[in-house]
Design a protein around this motif. Sequence first.
Motif, PDB file in Angstrom:
ATOM      1  N   GLU A  14       0.832  -1.219   0.000  1.00 59.71           N
ATOM      2  CA  GLU A  14       0.000   0.000   0.000  1.00 59.71           C
ATOM      3  C   GLU A  14       0.858   1.257   0.000  1.00 59.71           C
ATOM      4  OE1 GLU A  14      -2.703  -0.494   3.252  1.00 59.71           O
ATOM      5  OE2 GLU A  14      -4.157  -1.553   1.987  1.00 59.71           O
ATOM      6  N   GLN A  15       1.987   1.189   0.696  1.00 58.47           N
ATOM      7  CA  GLN A  15       2.895   2.348   0.687  1.00 58.47           C
ATOM      8  C   GLN A  15       3.421   2.592  -0.723  1.00 58.47           C
ATOM      9  OE1 GLN A  15       5.904   1.445   3.590  1.00 58.47           O
ATOM     10  NE2 GLN A  15       4.547   1.870   5.321  1.00 58.47           N
ATOM     11  N   ILE A  16       3.743   1.497  -1.428  1.00 55.46           N
ATOM     12  CA  ILE A  16       4.244   1.644  -2.795  1.00 55.46           C
ATOM     13  C   ILE A  16       3.140   2.242  -3.685  1.00 55.46           C
ATOM     14  CG2 ILE A  16       5.023   0.362  -4.845  1.00 55.46           C
ATOM     15  CD1 ILE A  16       6.476  -1.550  -2.866  1.00 55.46           C
ATOM     16  N   MET A  17       1.904   1.772  -3.491  1.00 60.93           N
ATOM     17  CA  MET A  17       0.796   2.311  -4.290  1.00 60.93           C
ATOM     18  C   MET A  17       0.596   3.798  -4.018  1.00 60.93           C
ATOM     19  SD  MET A  17       0.110  -0.193  -6.002  1.00 60.93           S
ATOM     20  CE  MET A  17      -1.248   0.411  -6.984  1.00 60.93           C
ATOM     21  N   LYS A  18       0.746   4.178  -2.764  1.00 65.36           N
ATOM     22  CA  LYS A  18       0.488   5.572  -2.377  1.00 65.36           C
ATOM     23  C   LYS A  18       1.648   6.503  -2.713  1.00 65.36           C
ATOM     24  CE  LYS A  18      -2.623   6.290   1.535  1.00 65.36           C
ATOM     25  NZ  LYS A  18      -2.687   6.133   2.994  1.00 65.36           N
ATOM     26  N   TYR A  19       2.862   6.047  -2.386  1.00 66.44           N
ATOM     27  CA  TYR A  19       4.019   6.956  -2.471  1.00 66.44           C
ATOM     28  C   TYR A  19       5.049   6.549  -3.513  1.00 66.44           C
ATOM     29  CZ  TYR A  19       2.038   7.908   2.142  1.00 66.44           C
ATOM     30  OH  TYR A  19       1.185   8.174   3.175  1.00 66.44           O
ATOM     31  N   GLY A  20       4.825   5.418  -4.175  1.00 67.03           N
ATOM     32  CA  GLY A  20       5.778   4.970  -5.180  1.00 67.03           C
ATOM     33  C   GLY A  20       6.992   4.274  -4.599  1.00 67.03           C
ATOM     34  N   LYS A  21       7.040   4.126  -3.289  1.00 69.68           N
ATOM     35  CA  LYS A  21       8.146   3.414  -2.635  1.00 69.68           C
ATOM     36  C   LYS A  21       7.699   2.977  -1.251  1.00 69.68           C
ATOM     37  CE  LYS A  21       9.991   7.625  -0.693  1.00 69.68           C
ATOM     38  NZ  LYS A  21      11.027   8.577  -0.510  1.00 69.68           N
ATOM     39  N   THR A  22       8.455   2.083  -0.617  1.00 66.33           N
ATOM     40  CA  THR A  22       8.109   1.739   0.756  1.00 66.33           C
ATOM     41  C   THR A  22       8.500   2.922   1.634  1.00 66.33           C
ATOM     42  OG1 THR A  22      10.229   0.658   1.089  1.00 66.33           O
ATOM     43  CG2 THR A  22       8.400  -0.763   0.472  1.00 66.33           C
ATOM     44  N   ALA A  23       7.518   3.402   2.396  1.00 70.53           N
ATOM     45  CA  ALA A  23       7.729   4.659   3.126  1.00 70.53           C
ATOM     46  C   ALA A  23       7.848   4.413   4.625  1.00 70.53           C
ATOM     47  CB  ALA A  23       6.580   5.614   2.814  1.00 70.53           C
ATOM     48  N   THR A  24       8.660   3.448   5.030  1.00 72.95           N
ATOM     49  CA  THR A  24       8.750   3.110   6.447  1.00 72.95           C
ATOM     50  C   THR A  24       9.658   4.052   7.231  1.00 72.95           C
ATOM     51  OG1 THR A  24      10.348   1.466   5.731  1.00 72.95           O
ATOM     52  CG2 THR A  24       8.187   0.650   6.381  1.00 72.95           C
ATOM     53  N   SER A  25      10.527   4.753   6.559  1.00 76.28           N
ATOM     54  CA  SER A  25      11.525   5.662   7.153  1.00 76.28           C
ATOM     55  C   SER A  25      12.355   4.996   8.264  1.00 76.28           C
ATOM     56  CB  SER A  25      10.911   6.982   7.629  1.00 76.28           C
ATOM     57  OG  SER A  25      10.174   6.814   8.797  1.00 76.28           O
ATOM     58  N   ALA A  26      11.735   4.551   9.340  1.00 75.84           N
ATOM     59  CA  ALA A  26      12.468   3.823  10.374  1.00 75.84           C
ATOM     60  C   ALA A  26      11.643   2.604  10.735  1.00 75.84           C
ATOM     61  CB  ALA A  26      12.684   4.698  11.603  1.00 75.84           C
ATOM     62  N   ASP A  27      12.243   1.669  11.484  1.00 70.89           N
ATOM     63  CA  ASP A  27      11.520   0.479  11.923  1.00 70.89           C
ATOM     64  C   ASP A  27      11.015  -0.350  10.743  1.00 70.89           C
ATOM     65  OD1 ASP A  27      10.644  -1.228  13.832  1.00 70.89           O
ATOM     66  OD2 ASP A  27       9.126   0.081  14.699  1.00 70.89           O
ATOM     67  N   HIS A  28      11.814  -0.447   9.687  1.00 70.09           N
ATOM     68  CA  HIS A  28      11.422  -1.246   8.527  1.00 70.09           C
ATOM     69  C   HIS A  28      11.476  -2.724   8.902  1.00 70.09           C
ATOM     70  CE1 HIS A  28      10.906  -1.795   4.134  1.00 70.09           C
ATOM     71  NE2 HIS A  28      11.453  -2.957   4.408  1.00 70.09           N
ATOM     72  N   PRO A  29      10.357  -3.457   8.751  1.00 64.99           N
ATOM     73  CA  PRO A  29      10.314  -4.842   9.242  1.00 64.99           C
ATOM     74  C   PRO A  29      11.350  -5.754   8.582  1.00 64.99           C
ATOM     75  CG  PRO A  29       8.386  -4.348   7.896  1.00 64.99           C
ATOM     76  CD  PRO A  29       9.095  -3.057   8.119  1.00 64.99           C
ATOM     77  N   VAL A  30      11.816  -6.732   9.355  1.00 67.39           N
ATOM     78  CA  VAL A  30      12.831  -7.669   8.867  1.00 67.39           C
ATOM     79  C   VAL A  30      12.400  -9.108   9.129  1.00 67.39           C
ATOM     80  CG1 VAL A  30      14.813  -6.119   9.125  1.00 67.39           C
ATOM     81  CG2 VAL A  30      14.094  -7.511  11.072  1.00 67.39           C
ATOM     82  N   TYR A  31      12.894 -10.006   8.304  1.00 68.40           N
ATOM     83  CA  TYR A  31      12.718 -11.438   8.503  1.00 68.40           C
ATOM     84  C   TYR A  31      13.928 -11.934   9.270  1.00 68.40           C
ATOM     85  CZ  TYR A  31       8.879 -13.927   6.259  1.00 68.40           C
ATOM     86  OH  TYR A  31       7.660 -14.494   5.996  1.00 68.40           O
ATOM     87  N   VAL A  32      13.736 -12.596  10.394  1.00 64.90           N
ATOM     88  CA  VAL A  32      14.867 -13.085  11.178  1.00 64.90           C
ATOM     89  C   VAL A  32      14.968 -14.600  11.022  1.00 64.90           C
ATOM     90  CG1 VAL A  32      15.924 -13.176  13.461  1.00 64.90           C
ATOM     91  CG2 VAL A  32      14.537 -11.224  12.821  1.00 64.90           C
ATOM     92  N   ASN A  33      16.124 -15.061  10.626  1.00 66.44           N
ATOM     93  CA  ASN A  33      16.386 -16.486  10.455  1.00 66.44           C
ATOM     94  C   ASN A  33      15.329 -17.142   9.567  1.00 66.44           C
ATOM     95  OD1 ASN A  33      17.739 -18.920  10.911  1.00 66.44           O
ATOM     96  ND2 ASN A  33      16.483 -19.420  12.701  1.00 66.44           N
TER      97      ASN A  33
END
Lengths: 198, 288
Positions: free
Chosen positions: B157-176
């Motif tokens: 949805e961020q990409i649809m709205k802003y053309g990019k992922t707009a997380t600025s900070a706290d961008h989620p990660v996959y661990v292991n």
Amino acid sequence: MAIDQVHDLQQVYRKVLHSMSRPGTISSLADNAKKVDFNLSCFHATFLSAMTFLDAEVTFHILSTEQQSLIDKISAYTSSKYAPINEADFIIILQEDTEESIQHAFAECKNGTLIDPQHSSIWIIESSTLSNSGELTLTGPGIQHEARLHTSLSSSLWQARNERTKEYPLGIDLIITDENAQVVCIPRTTTVEITGVS
Amino acid sequence: MKTNTHFAFFDEGSKKEIRRAIMKAVAIPGYQVPFASREMPIARGWGTGGLQITLSIIGKSDVLKVIDQGADESVNAVSIKKLVHETTGVELTEQTNKASVIQSRHRIPEVALTEDQIIVLQVPMPEPLRKVEASEYMTKRMHAEDDYSGVWLMLFEQIMKYGKTATSADHPVYVNGRYVMAPSPIPRFDNSKLHQSEALILLGAGREKKIYAVPPYTNVESLAFEDYPFSVEVFEGKHCHLCGSTDVFLDELIDPETGETIHQCNDTSYCIEQLNKKAEAEVQTSYA
């Protein structure tokens, strides 16, 4: 000299934490073990680990049926309650325990649920002298490439352990102790391969 | 009346409970282990999760560094440092490489961490799925079922709205490769430092009562789409106006006198270290 419940147990905790976050890394509790002045039928490292983690909020189980006095002492020192194998948060396996009974314990102990994988048992298990040249090859989180480990646990016991950790995030975490006050940890994330003969 | 506090403020029972939670967190990388968050002498949301971890693991021989958004001297960092120092007597430092325990809010230091260090991150919102699901029971179930469609949808949805992922900070990660984790509000610039880190990373959320961890040498992958790869903040052509560093995370400031936009290292101890190195080099050349 008696062990210091604050500082010795903090040091033990950090060593165990170091080993738990780096599976296969052997840590020495020798400095703290020197201060254990109780006459106990378990290794000093086993006792120190129990003192570090047990309190009234958790339960423990000792596999051996002949260890009532050790059960009483651990209960008295930590306020932790004894519980059957399928309920215990901590399971203490002594060197005298037979292969068959440990196999049974692996099958019976709790290994968490998918919603609460932390509701699993932590094992404190005794082995003869640990070393980093051995029959086990460890890989997984906490290990840069691979680690080697020698314990006195048989390959069929390792297979039983692998069986209980197959359905990650369910699993059991092991703290292995030896008579020289060394500890090594194998959390559920570690892939244990039996590569050599023991 | 001033009471004498116990070593590291906590009673031993509290430490044990938190220590057990940390052990489970290390054994299940990225999984949020619930714990009985204590009432602390600082307000919830001001780093109580991090502080509780720090107090539970710290010993007499530790050297502590506390940073707040890159700065060693901000109010939050100073208060936490004072509390830990007054109750334990541990040595304090501002130099990253001298610390054995580093508590940090929203940054991972620029200087690479080592095997002998533990970094404790303060977390306001530990649940990466909270924006898509309000119920704790449901988010726990989603984690159990490895169902992360919600968080992917959020990025989409961020990409649809802003053309990019707009997380600025706290961008989620996959661990292991299993749990999606909120890396605490570190800039995306720092996400790569979580991957195969040499130091143990512990994360504590006091208000939300969760502890989680990233053990060393663990795969941590930032969530991204094939056609919208993960990108970090870029500071191309910009440098710190104090020390001149270019490959670090920079803060954008406005010079109050000239009104111009200037950039400055966010990691203050790194900046001072660079300045000291320069000064030393200057002294050596001018007196050589």
